[in-house]
Design a protein around this motif. Sequence first.
Motif, PDB file in Angstrom:
ATOM      1  N   VAL A   1       0.887  -1.394  -0.051  1.00  0.00           N
ATOM      2  CA  VAL A   1      -0.059   0.085   0.038  1.00  0.00           C
ATOM      3  C   VAL A   1       0.796   1.327  -0.217  1.00  0.00           C
ATOM      4  CG1 VAL A   1      -1.761  -1.219   1.357  1.00  0.00           C
ATOM      5  CG2 VAL A   1      -0.227   0.201   2.635  1.00  0.00           C
ATOM      6  N   TYR A   2       2.180   1.267   0.383  1.00  0.00           N
ATOM      7  CA  TYR A   2       2.952   2.232   0.491  1.00  0.00           C
ATOM      8  C   TYR A   2       3.785   2.455  -0.889  1.00  0.00           C
ATOM      9  CZ  TYR A   2       2.591   1.777   5.564  1.00  0.00           C
ATOM     10  OH  TYR A   2       2.310   1.510   6.860  1.00  0.00           O
ATOM     11  N   GLY A   3       3.706   1.549  -1.998  1.00  0.00           N
ATOM     12  CA  GLY A   3       4.353   2.014  -3.116  1.00  0.00           C
ATOM     13  C   GLY A   3       5.857   2.136  -2.766  1.00  0.00           C
ATOM     14  N   GLN A   4       6.571   3.160  -3.564  1.00  0.00           N
ATOM     15  CA  GLN A   4       7.747   3.467  -3.110  1.00  0.00           C
ATOM     16  C   GLN A   4       7.676   4.641  -2.193  1.00  0.00           C
ATOM     17  OE1 GLN A   4      11.092   2.171  -4.098  1.00  0.00           O
ATOM     18  NE2 GLN A   4      11.009   3.665  -1.944  1.00  0.00           N
ATOM     19  N   PRO A   5       7.985   4.562  -1.050  1.00  0.00           N
ATOM     20  CA  PRO A   5       7.858   5.453   0.021  1.00  0.00           C
ATOM     21  C   PRO A   5       8.769   6.465  -0.229  1.00  0.00           C
ATOM     22  CG  PRO A   5       7.997   3.309   1.190  1.00  0.00           C
ATOM     23  CD  PRO A   5       8.271   3.471  -0.215  1.00  0.00           C
ATOM     24  N   GLU A   6       8.263   8.058   0.074  1.00  0.00           N
ATOM     25  CA  GLU A   6       9.368   8.974   0.242  1.00  0.00           C
ATOM     26  C   GLU A   6      10.188   8.725   1.087  1.00  0.00           C
ATOM     27  OE1 GLU A   6       5.471  11.055  -1.905  1.00  0.00           O
ATOM     28  OE2 GLU A   6       6.296  12.041  -0.065  1.00  0.00           O
ATOM     29  N   GLN A   7       9.795   8.422   2.255  1.00  0.00           N
ATOM     30  CA  GLN A   7      10.691   8.316   3.512  1.00  0.00           C
ATOM     31  C   GLN A   7      10.983   7.066   3.943  1.00  0.00           C
ATOM     32  OE1 GLN A   7       9.225  11.382   6.339  1.00  0.00           O
ATOM     33  NE2 GLN A   7      11.390  12.604   5.751  1.00  0.00           N
ATOM     34  N   LEU A   8      12.201   6.569   4.344  1.00  0.00           N
ATOM     35  CA  LEU A   8      12.254   5.250   4.860  1.00  0.00           C
ATOM     36  C   LEU A   8      12.994   5.311   6.204  1.00  0.00           C
ATOM     37  CD1 LEU A   8      13.554   3.575   1.722  1.00  0.00           C
ATOM     38  CD2 LEU A   8      11.388   2.977   2.863  1.00  0.00           C
ATOM     39  N   PRO A   9      12.815   4.506   7.172  1.00  0.00           N
ATOM     40  CA  PRO A   9      11.547   3.508   7.184  1.00  0.00           C
ATOM     41  C   PRO A   9      10.307   3.961   7.059  1.00  0.00           C
ATOM     42  CG  PRO A   9      12.571   3.464   9.429  1.00  0.00           C
ATOM     43  CD  PRO A   9      13.223   4.439   8.521  1.00  0.00           C
ATOM     44  N   VAL A  10       9.384   3.199   6.464  1.00  0.00           N
ATOM     45  CA  VAL A  10       8.052   3.681   6.219  1.00  0.00           C
ATOM     46  C   VAL A  10       7.163   3.553   7.525  1.00  0.00           C
ATOM     47  CG1 VAL A  10       7.282   1.616   5.271  1.00  0.00           C
ATOM     48  CG2 VAL A  10       6.163   3.838   4.608  1.00  0.00           C
ATOM     49  N   THR A  11       6.406   4.788   7.935  1.00  0.00           N
ATOM     50  CA  THR A  11       5.617   4.568   9.106  1.00  0.00           C
ATOM     51  C   THR A  11       4.253   4.212   8.538  1.00  0.00           C
ATOM     52  OG1 THR A  11       5.371   6.966   8.978  1.00  0.00           O
ATOM     53  CG2 THR A  11       7.169   6.029  10.640  1.00  0.00           C
ATOM     54  N   GLU A  12       3.332   4.030   9.506  1.00  0.00           N
ATOM     55  CA  GLU A  12       1.938   3.804   9.198  1.00  0.00           C
ATOM     56  C   GLU A  12       1.374   5.109   8.634  1.00  0.00           C
ATOM     57  OE1 GLU A  12       3.406   2.609  11.804  1.00  0.00           O
ATOM     58  OE2 GLU A  12       2.849   0.546  12.154  1.00  0.00           O
ATOM     59  N   ASP A  13       1.679   6.129   9.202  1.00  0.00           N
ATOM     60  CA  ASP A  13       0.972   7.278   8.687  1.00  0.00           C
ATOM     61  C   ASP A  13       1.716   7.979   7.214  1.00  0.00           C
ATOM     62  OD1 ASP A  13       3.367   8.184   9.483  1.00  0.00           O
ATOM     63  OD2 ASP A  13       2.583   9.487  11.102  1.00  0.00           O
ATOM     64  N   ALA A  14       2.302   7.139   6.785  1.00  0.00           N
ATOM     65  CA  ALA A  14       2.973   7.666   5.242  1.00  0.00           C
ATOM     66  C   ALA A  14       1.810   7.589   4.493  1.00  0.00           C
ATOM     67  CB  ALA A  14       4.190   6.717   5.107  1.00  0.00           C
ATOM     68  N   PRO A  15       2.015   8.617   3.507  1.00  0.00           N
ATOM     69  CA  PRO A  15       0.843   8.604   2.280  1.00  0.00           C
ATOM     70  C   PRO A  15       0.916   7.203   1.732  1.00  0.00           C
ATOM     71  CG  PRO A  15       2.744  10.137   1.886  1.00  0.00           C
ATOM     72  CD  PRO A  15       2.961   9.614   3.138  1.00  0.00           C
ATOM     73  N   VAL A  16      -0.409   6.998   1.441  1.00  0.00           N
ATOM     74  CA  VAL A  16      -0.698   5.753   0.499  1.00  0.00           C
ATOM     75  C   VAL A  16      -0.449   6.135  -0.897  1.00  0.00           C
ATOM     76  CG1 VAL A  16      -2.333   3.955  -0.189  1.00  0.00           C
ATOM     77  CG2 VAL A  16      -2.173   4.637   2.231  1.00  0.00           C
ATOM     78  N   GLN A  17       0.645   5.330  -1.518  1.00  0.00           N
ATOM     79  CA  GLN A  17       0.660   6.010  -2.931  1.00  0.00           C
ATOM     80  C   GLN A  17      -0.038   5.016  -3.910  1.00  0.00           C
ATOM     81  OE1 GLN A  17       3.277   7.955  -3.762  1.00  0.00           O
ATOM     82  NE2 GLN A  17       4.665   7.771  -2.011  1.00  0.00           N
ATOM     83  N   PRO A  18       0.095   5.542  -4.967  1.00  0.00           N
ATOM     84  CA  PRO A  18      -0.948   4.861  -6.117  1.00  0.00           C
ATOM     85  C   PRO A  18      -0.388   3.399  -6.242  1.00  0.00           C
ATOM     86  CG  PRO A  18      -0.205   6.821  -6.961  1.00  0.00           C
ATOM     87  CD  PRO A  18       0.423   6.922  -5.604  1.00  0.00           C
ATOM     88  N   ALA A  19      -1.180   2.475  -6.111  1.00  0.00           N
ATOM     89  CA  ALA A  19      -0.693   0.782  -6.365  1.00  0.00           C
ATOM     90  C   ALA A  19      -0.065   0.685  -7.381  1.00  0.00           C
ATOM     91  CB  ALA A  19      -2.092   0.072  -6.298  1.00  0.00           C
ATOM     92  N   GLN A  20       1.006  -0.125  -7.284  1.00  0.00           N
ATOM     93  CA  GLN A  20       1.737  -0.493  -8.460  1.00  0.00           C
ATOM     94  C   GLN A  20       1.205  -1.648  -9.207  1.00  0.00           C
ATOM     95  OE1 GLN A  20       5.369   0.819  -8.565  1.00  0.00           O
ATOM     96  NE2 GLN A  20       4.781   2.346  -7.028  1.00  0.00           N
ATOM     97  N   SER A  21       0.142  -2.246  -8.748  1.00  0.00           N
ATOM     98  CA  SER A  21      -0.381  -3.432  -9.239  1.00  0.00           C
ATOM     99  C   SER A  21      -1.873  -3.840  -8.972  1.00  0.00           C
ATOM    100  CB  SER A  21       0.350  -4.861  -8.823  1.00  0.00           C
ATOM    101  OG  SER A  21       0.262  -4.927  -7.521  1.00  0.00           O
TER     102      SER A  21
END
Length: 340
Positions: A128-148
Motif C-alpha cells: 500500500v506504500y508503493g515506493q515511500p518517500e521516506q524510509l523506514p516507512v511509518t503507518e501514517d506515510a501517504p498511501v501511494q498509487p498502487a503498483q499492481s
Amino acid sequence: MKILVTGGLGFIGSHTVIELINAGYDPIVVDDLSNSDIKILEQLTKIIGFKPAFHKLDLCDEQAVKAFADNEAADIEGIIHFAAFKAVGESVKLPLKYYRNNFFSLVNILNAFEGRGVNLVFSSSCTVYGQPEQLPVTEDAPVQPAQSPYGNTKQVAEEILKDVIASGSDYKMISLRYFNPVGAHESALIGEQPIGVPQNLVPFITQTAIGKREKLMVWGGDYNTPDGSCVRDYIHVVDLGRAHVAALKLMEQQDFTGIDFFNIGTGKGSSVLEVIKAFEAATGVKLNYEIAPRRDGDVEQVWGDATKSTEKLNWKAELDLNTMMSSAWNWENYISQNPL
Ligand code: WQD
C-alpha cells in the motif's frame, strides 16, 4: 475463544493457526483450496497433535458464507481474514480474477458477521506504500498509487474496512501491513508452497539450491542502493503469525475501538545480494545466480518502521535473517523428500 481463520491452509494462515493454538485460542479454518493444499491439514495435525476444525468454503459464494456464519460459526469471537490472491505479477495479467476474489470474499465475510461485535484482523501489505518517500516507512506515510491490481485490492480493502467502521459498525478491526514473509516453521512440516515457478525470492533461492531451478536471476543490479540490488524488509513467517495473536489481544482490551493499522516488519532492510549471502552462510550451499535486468513493478527499496507495533501491539520480530534462511532451507529439503 473461537477464531475464524479464512485462507487458513495457506503459507501465513497455517503458521498463524499454530500460534493461535499456542496462545490458547480455538481456530476454525476455512479455505477454498484454490491456492493451498488440503494435506497441510495433516501437517498441522502432526505439529499440534490434533486436527484443527476445517471447512472447505468458497468465500465468493454469498449464500454459502451466510449459511456457514449462521450454522457453523455462530459462536466465533474473532476473524483473521487471509483469504486472497497475492501474486503481484499475475494480478497485472488477470486483474478481474483479483478484484472478484479479493473483494467478494472480504465483503461476504464482513456482511455475514456484521452485528456480532467480532474482532477482525485483516491481512494487508506494505504494497500500500508503493515506493515511500521516506524510509523506514511509518503507518501514517501517504498511501501511494498502487503498483499492481494486487496492491490496489489491499488499498481499497483498507478503505472498505474504514467505511464499515465509520458507518457505526460494532466490529473492531486491525489491519496488519506485512512486509516480506519468508521462512518456515521449525518442524519443517509446513512452509511456503509456490505453485509452479516461484515468483518470490526466497522460494526461488531454495529451489535453486536444491537443484529444482538451474539459476537464480537477480532482477536488477543497478538500483540506487548500496550494492545495486533491491532492498526489502524480510520477516519470519512465525513472527508474522505471532503478530496476529497480538492483534487479537489488543482488540480484546475494552479501550480499543474502531480500526487501527500496524507495520509488521523487522525495521531492517536487506538487499537481494545480502539475502543470498545470508542463505549461503546459513546453509553452506553456494548459490548459482546472475544479475539480470530489472523486474517491472519492483520498488527500489522499502522497509518498515515497526515502532508502533512494538509500543501499541506489544509485538516485535524476534527471528533473524539466518533463521529465516535455515528454516526455509529445512522446509525445501523436507518437501523435496516428502512431496505432499
Ligand atoms: C523481493 C525482491 C525482486 C525473485 C512480496 C509479495 C507481496 C507483498 C510484499 C504481501 C525483489 C527480487 C525476486 C527472483 C529476484 N507481500 N527477486 N529474483 O516483490 O517484494 O513482494 O512481498 O503482501 O505480495 O509478493 O517480493 O520476493 O517477489 O521480491 O531478484 O527470482 O527479490 O526483484 O527485489 P516483493 P519478491
